[in-house]
Enzyme design. Structure first.
Site, PDB file in Angstrom:
ATOM      1  N   GLY A  29     -52.069  12.018  19.138  1.00 13.85           N
ATOM      2  CA  GLY A  29     -51.198  12.574  20.156  1.00 13.85           C
ATOM      3  C   GLY A  29     -50.335  13.708  19.642  1.00 13.85           C
ATOM      4  O   GLY A  29     -50.293  14.013  18.442  1.00 13.85           O
ATOM      5  N   ASN A  30     -49.607  14.326  20.595  1.00 12.32           N
ATOM      6  CA  ASN A  30     -48.751  15.460  20.238  1.00 12.32           C
ATOM      7  C   ASN A  30     -47.925  15.854  21.452  1.00 12.32           C
ATOM      8  O   ASN A  30     -48.351  15.637  22.606  1.00 12.32           O
ATOM      9  CB  ASN A  30     -49.585  16.665  19.776  1.00 12.32           C
ATOM     10  CG  ASN A  30     -50.854  16.826  20.587  1.00 12.32           C
ATOM     11  OD1 ASN A  30     -50.799  17.270  21.718  1.00 12.32           O
ATOM     12  ND2 ASN A  30     -51.988  16.385  20.045  1.00 12.32           N
ATOM     13  N   SER A  75     -51.136  21.431  16.011  1.00 14.61           N
ATOM     14  CA  SER A  75     -52.003  20.375  16.542  1.00 14.61           C
ATOM     15  C   SER A  75     -53.374  20.914  16.932  1.00 14.61           C
ATOM     16  O   SER A  75     -53.510  22.054  17.385  1.00 14.61           O
ATOM     17  CB  SER A  75     -51.354  19.767  17.797  1.00 14.61           C
ATOM     18  OG  SER A  75     -52.290  19.001  18.514  1.00 14.61           O
ATOM     19  N   HIS A  96     -49.709  14.833  24.953  1.00 12.04           N
ATOM     20  CA  HIS A  96     -51.058  14.258  24.880  1.00 12.04           C
ATOM     21  C   HIS A  96     -50.959  12.993  24.045  1.00 12.04           C
ATOM     22  O   HIS A  96     -50.371  13.007  22.953  1.00 12.04           O
ATOM     23  CB  HIS A  96     -52.015  15.241  24.211  1.00 12.04           C
ATOM     24  CG  HIS A  96     -53.360  14.662  23.895  1.00 12.04           C
ATOM     25  ND1 HIS A  96     -54.138  14.021  24.832  1.00 12.04           N
ATOM     26  CD2 HIS A  96     -54.070  14.635  22.728  1.00 12.04           C
ATOM     27  CE1 HIS A  96     -55.271  13.629  24.252  1.00 12.04           C
ATOM     28  NE2 HIS A  96     -55.247  13.975  22.990  1.00 12.04           N
ATOM     29  N   HIS A  98     -53.084   9.011  23.008  1.00  5.61           N
ATOM     30  CA  HIS A  98     -54.281   8.180  23.106  1.00  5.61           C
ATOM     31  C   HIS A  98     -53.836   6.768  23.465  1.00  5.61           C
ATOM     32  O   HIS A  98     -54.313   5.803  22.911  1.00  5.61           O
ATOM     33  CB  HIS A  98     -55.062   8.213  21.797  1.00  5.61           C
ATOM     34  CG  HIS A  98     -55.842   9.491  21.620  1.00  5.61           C
ATOM     35  ND1 HIS A  98     -57.186   9.510  21.352  1.00  5.61           N
ATOM     36  CD2 HIS A  98     -55.468  10.774  21.713  1.00  5.61           C
ATOM     37  CE1 HIS A  98     -57.598  10.761  21.273  1.00  5.61           C
ATOM     38  NE2 HIS A  98     -56.576  11.537  21.484  1.00  5.61           N
ATOM     39  N   ASP A 121     -44.658   5.115  43.435  1.00  2.00           N
ATOM     40  CA  ASP A 121     -43.329   5.651  43.114  1.00  2.00           C
ATOM     41  C   ASP A 121     -43.421   6.990  42.394  1.00  2.00           C
ATOM     42  O   ASP A 121     -42.545   7.839  42.513  1.00  2.00           O
ATOM     43  CB  ASP A 121     -42.594   4.688  42.148  1.00  2.00           C
ATOM     44  CG  ASP A 121     -41.836   3.606  42.890  1.00  2.00           C
ATOM     45  OD1 ASP A 121     -41.763   3.686  44.129  1.00  2.00           O
ATOM     46  OD2 ASP A 121     -41.349   2.682  42.237  1.00  2.00           O
ATOM     47  N   HIS A 172     -62.017  11.456  26.658  1.00  5.37           N
ATOM     48  CA  HIS A 172     -60.968  11.864  25.708  1.00  5.37           C
ATOM     49  C   HIS A 172     -59.746  10.966  25.928  1.00  5.37           C
ATOM     50  O   HIS A 172     -59.773   9.813  25.530  1.00  5.37           O
ATOM     51  CB  HIS A 172     -60.675  13.356  25.875  1.00  5.37           C
ATOM     52  CG  HIS A 172     -59.748  13.904  24.825  1.00  5.37           C
ATOM     53  ND1 HIS A 172     -59.412  15.226  24.744  1.00  5.37           N
ATOM     54  CD2 HIS A 172     -59.071  13.297  23.828  1.00  5.37           C
ATOM     55  CE1 HIS A 172     -58.583  15.420  23.741  1.00  5.37           C
ATOM     56  NE2 HIS A 172     -58.343  14.255  23.168  1.00  5.37           N
ATOM     57  N   TYR A 230     -47.409  13.806  49.651  1.00  4.69           N
ATOM     58  CA  TYR A 230     -48.432  14.859  49.469  1.00  4.69           C
ATOM     59  C   TYR A 230     -49.766  14.201  49.157  1.00  4.69           C
ATOM     60  O   TYR A 230     -50.484  14.579  48.291  1.00  4.69           O
ATOM     61  CB  TYR A 230     -48.046  15.792  48.311  1.00  4.69           C
ATOM     62  CG  TYR A 230     -47.800  15.071  47.019  1.00  4.69           C
ATOM     63  CD1 TYR A 230     -46.524  14.628  46.680  1.00  4.69           C
ATOM     64  CD2 TYR A 230     -48.831  14.798  46.143  1.00  4.69           C
ATOM     65  CE1 TYR A 230     -46.301  13.946  45.503  1.00  4.69           C
ATOM     66  CE2 TYR A 230     -48.619  14.102  44.960  1.00  4.69           C
ATOM     67  CZ  TYR A 230     -47.336  13.681  44.652  1.00  4.69           C
ATOM     68  OH  TYR A 230     -47.125  13.004  43.468  1.00  4.69           O
TER      69      TYR A 230
END
Ligand SMILES: O=C(CO)[C@@H](O)[C@H](O)COP(=O)(O)O
Length: 232
Positions: A29-30, A75, A96, A98, A121, A172, A230
């Site tokens: 992640g990052n 990254s 991002h 995982h 919500d 991914h 929406y």
């Protein structure tokens, strides 16, 4: 004082939330934080364990994905962040992860159905899953970069990036965004919670019916105000 001090600190604080919230393991992640006036963002360096991070280790990158300042390699997802910042002007932070359940859904290529008010919500739509990497992208064609996978998926569904701030990328893992890095981190934690609940709902009752759209609309407008719905 470095003109990048604020986004370095914002990016660092947001990155450190990921392990605290149980959204990442080791170096997965990052998070990035953008400065729209300077046209750059600060992002976690690649492969550096969270416990070794510091604001000064954040890498400064422009919206073309070119490193502007920093000794460490940015990254491996930097280009995805750059594409989204370049095209989505109101985004100030991107995450991002995982995280387990959201990544499990991403690996099935399914959207996450709206099964209840916890999901409604935060967003009234089934959380979309962008198609996996195409052959062109695997060959490194820029226009097929993951950021375009994400943008094209939302556009095809008629979703605005300001209303739907989370997505799964097929085969991914999830990406989330928001006006600030803190909001993007919040969205990642919400997404993981929704993904976990949806998985359990389908275990408890296979072929579980989705929440009726009229109920989603009523619930969402009660929480967010009239005419805020929406849905899809
Ligand atoms: O998606 C992936 C790997 O599949 C990456 O996001 C890694 O999870 C983190 O890579 P770095 O940010 O350390 O380069």
């Amino acid at each position: 004082m470095s003109k990048y001090k604020q986004i370095r600190e914002e990016a660092y604080e947001a990155n450190m939330q990921l392990p605290k919230l149980g959204l990442v393991l080791f170096t997965f992640g990052n998070v990035s934080a953008a400065d729209r006036e300077l046209g750059v963002f600060a992002i976690k360096p690649s492969g550096v364990p969270y416990e070794e991070l510091s604001p000064k280790k954040m890498v400064i990158v422009d919206f073309e994905g070119v490193t502007v300042e920093g000794k460490l390699r940015p990254s491996s997802d930097t280009l995805t962040h750059a594409v989204l910042y370049k095209h989505w002007e109101k985004v100030g932070g991107i995450v991002h992860t995982h995280s387990t359940y959201a990544t499990a859904w991403a690996q099935t290529l399914r959207s996450i159905p709206n099964y209840g008010t916890t999901h409604a919500d935060h967003t009234t739509v089934d959380i979309p899953c962008a198609p996996p990497m195409s052959d062109e992208m695997i060959q490194g064609n820029y226009e097929y970069e993951t950021g375009f996978q994400i943008m094209n998926c939302l556009a095809e569904k008629g979703f605005s990036y300001e209303e739907v701030e989370m997505i799964l990328v097929g085969n991914h893992a999830p990406f989330t965004w928001g006006k600030t890095p803190a909001k993007a981190v919040y969205n990642s934690a919400v997404l993981e919670n929704i993904a976990h609940m949806a998985y359990l709902s389908e275990q408890i009752r296979p072929h579980n019916p989705k929440m009726k759209d009229a109920l989603i609309k009523k619930h969402f407008e009660r929480k967010h105000g009239p005419d805020s719905y929406y849905g899809q």
